[in-house]
Design a protein around this motif. Structure first.
Motif, PDB file in Angstrom:
ATOM      1  N   VAL A 152       9.094  -8.570   2.728  1.00 57.51           N
ATOM      2  CA  VAL A 152       9.573  -8.089   1.426  1.00 57.51           C
ATOM      3  C   VAL A 152       9.617  -9.234   0.426  1.00 57.51           C
ATOM      4  N   ALA A 153      10.093 -10.406   0.861  1.00 62.51           N
ATOM      5  CA  ALA A 153      10.129 -11.558  -0.042  1.00 62.51           C
ATOM      6  C   ALA A 153       8.724 -11.983  -0.450  1.00 62.51           C
ATOM      7  N   SER A 154       7.764 -11.950   0.484  1.00 54.93           N
ATOM      8  CA  SER A 154       6.386 -12.310   0.154  1.00 54.93           C
ATOM      9  C   SER A 154       5.782 -11.336  -0.836  1.00 54.93           C
ATOM     10  N   ARG A 168       4.567 -12.161  -4.588  1.00 56.04           N
ATOM     11  CA  ARG A 168       3.182 -11.873  -4.963  1.00 56.04           C
ATOM     12  C   ARG A 168       3.122 -11.042  -6.242  1.00 56.04           C
ATOM     13  N   ARG A 169       4.012 -10.042  -6.342  1.00 57.36           N
ATOM     14  CA  ARG A 169       3.995  -9.188  -7.530  1.00 57.36           C
ATOM     15  C   ARG A 169       4.514  -9.927  -8.761  1.00 57.36           C
ATOM     16  N   SER A 170       5.456 -10.841  -8.579  1.00 62.57           N
ATOM     17  CA  SER A 170       5.936 -11.619  -9.716  1.00 62.57           C
ATOM     18  C   SER A 170       4.842 -12.543 -10.242  1.00 62.57           C
ATOM     19  N   ALA A 196       2.471 -10.436 -12.222  1.00 63.48           N
ATOM     20  CA  ALA A 196       3.005 -10.032 -13.519  1.00 63.48           C
ATOM     21  C   ALA A 196       2.932 -11.151 -14.542  1.00 63.48           C
ATOM     22  N   GLN A 197       2.924 -12.407 -14.069  1.00 66.30           N
ATOM     23  CA  GLN A 197       2.880 -13.550 -14.994  1.00 66.30           C
ATOM     24  C   GLN A 197       1.457 -13.865 -15.437  1.00 66.30           C
ATOM     25  N   LEU A 198       0.447 -13.300 -14.764  1.00 71.10           N
ATOM     26  CA  LEU A 198      -0.919 -13.578 -15.166  1.00 71.10           C
ATOM     27  C   LEU A 198      -1.208 -12.956 -16.521  1.00 71.10           C
ATOM     28  N   PRO A 199      -1.930 -13.640 -17.401  1.00 73.33           N
ATOM     29  CA  PRO A 199      -2.245 -13.062 -18.720  1.00 73.33           C
ATOM     30  C   PRO A 199      -3.226 -11.923 -18.562  1.00 73.33           C
ATOM     31  N   THR A 235       0.827  -1.204   0.000  1.00 70.49           N
ATOM     32  CA  THR A 235       0.000   0.000   0.000  1.00 70.49           C
ATOM     33  C   THR A 235       0.864   1.257   0.000  1.00 70.49           C
ATOM     34  N   ALA A 236       1.983   1.209   0.722  1.00 75.22           N
ATOM     35  CA  ALA A 236       2.863   2.381   0.783  1.00 75.22           C
ATOM     36  C   ALA A 236       3.662   2.566  -0.506  1.00 75.22           C
ATOM     37  N   TYR A 237       4.005   1.473  -1.182  1.00 82.79           N
ATOM     38  CA  TYR A 237       4.799   1.539  -2.420  1.00 82.79           C
ATOM     39  C   TYR A 237       4.082   0.737  -3.510  1.00 82.79           C
ATOM     40  N   PRO A 238       3.004   1.285  -4.057  1.00 81.01           N
ATOM     41  CA  PRO A 238       2.241   0.503  -5.049  1.00 81.01           C
ATOM     42  C   PRO A 238       2.931   0.392  -6.402  1.00 81.01           C
ATOM     43  N   ASP A 239       3.793   1.348  -6.728  1.00 83.29           N
ATOM     44  CA  ASP A 239       4.397   1.376  -8.060  1.00 83.29           C
ATOM     45  C   ASP A 239       5.855   0.948  -8.056  1.00 83.29           C
ATOM     46  N   SER A 240       6.395   0.592  -6.918  1.00 83.44           N
ATOM     47  CA  SER A 240       7.804   0.207  -6.851  1.00 83.44           C
ATOM     48  C   SER A 240       7.961  -1.268  -7.178  1.00 83.44           C
ATOM     49  N   ALA A 241       8.813  -1.548  -8.145  1.00 84.48           N
ATOM     50  CA  ALA A 241       9.038  -2.946  -8.517  1.00 84.48           C
ATOM     51  C   ALA A 241       9.833  -3.679  -7.462  1.00 84.48           C
TER      52      ALA A 241
END
Length: 281
Positions: A265-267, A271-273, A276-279, A232-238
């Motif tokens: 951080v690892a979770s 989660r973001r990876s 990103a893989q979802l079509p 929530t604090a960093y929504p756009d940070s990869a």
């Protein structure tokens, strides 16, 4: 007629023993003893290094490696006294291995030169082969020990963030409850004054066993909840660093140790990876 005699103390009660500090003479004696022992061992180990075909220009590094691990191993054991058992065992293992190698090399030096007419140390194939493994093993041991000391010897950051200690009671202001008024009677006039708040002491948080075998404070939030706060604090940070994650957790009024921040951080990264893989539709 009986007479009472007041008992007299046979000896005065000694005062509490005060902690004494080391004097400059103590430090000088320790430095003199340690320096003398290091000089003698340095001379023997340097000759062993020359017999193991180490170049004379670099032969002085061999005793520094072995006896240096002994000296710093003592400090590493003290630094890791509150670390997990595996880290403490590793520090003790390095200290024991360095001590054993130094003793063996000094004994080897003395025995080989004890033969009549021998003035130059000559070693066989087996001792030379064993001595040649000390340098690469010391490189790996020093790297691993540096990681353990950096990870476990530093004081936790949560202690400086103002979080309450496990046994500290938390007080909060609770307004005094209005006393029941009998039926038929009007409440007494308060003359515009407000009821004084009463202090209620909340029970301390229960101490739960942690992974290190020591009691710890109950976690404020789960790993998934911490990951959600960071997202929530960093929504756009990869990629979110640990420092940024800790700032987001503290801004949300939570606290977490170094290990839990790293897990969160690892979770979040996992989660973001996966997202990103979802079509995309």
């Amino acid at each position: 007629m009986s007479t009472s005699v007041s008992p007299t103390p046979s000896a005065q009660i000694p005062e509490r023993t005060r902690r004494r500090r080391a004097r400059p003479l103590d430090s000088l004696a320790i430095l003199l003893l340690g320096g003398s022992a290091c000089t003698l061992s340095f001379d023997a180990l340097r000759q062993v290094a020359l017999a193991a075909h180490v170049r004379p220009v670099l032969a002085y590094l061999f005793p520094i490696i072995i006896d240096g691990f002994i000296g710093y191993g003592v400090r590493a054991i003290l630094l890791l006294r509150d670390a997990p058992p595996s880290a403490r065992r590793y520090a003790w293992t390095l200290f024991a291995a360095a001590s054993t190698a130094s003793l063996w090399a000094n004994v080897l030096h003395a025995i080989r030169l004890n033969s009549p007419g021998t003035h130059t140390l000559v070693l066989g194939n087996a001792p030379v082969g064993v001595l040649s493994t000390i340098a690469p093993l010391a490189l790996g041991g020093a790297t691993h020990l540096h990681i353990l000391v950096t990870r476990h010897a530093a004081s936790p950051e949560s202690a400086s963030a103002g979080t309450p200690s496990p046994g500290q009671a938390v007080t909060e202001q609770v307004p005094a409850a209005a006393s029941p008024v009998p039926s038929g009677k009007a409440p007494a006039a308060t003359s515009g004054r407000k009821a004084a708040p009463t202090r209620r002491t909340a029970p301390s948080r229960p101490r739960t066993p942690t992974g290190t075998g020591r009691p710890g404070r109950r976690a404020d939030a789960s790993i998934d909840e911490l990951a959600t706060v960071i997202a929530t604090a960093y929504p756009d940070s990869a990629q979110v660093s640990r420092a940024e994650a800790r700032e987001a957790i503290q801004a949300a009024g939570l606290s977490a140790g170094n290990d839990r921040v790293a897990q969160a951080v690892a979770s979040l990264t996992e989660r973001r990876s996966e997202q990103a893989q979802l079509p995309t539709a």
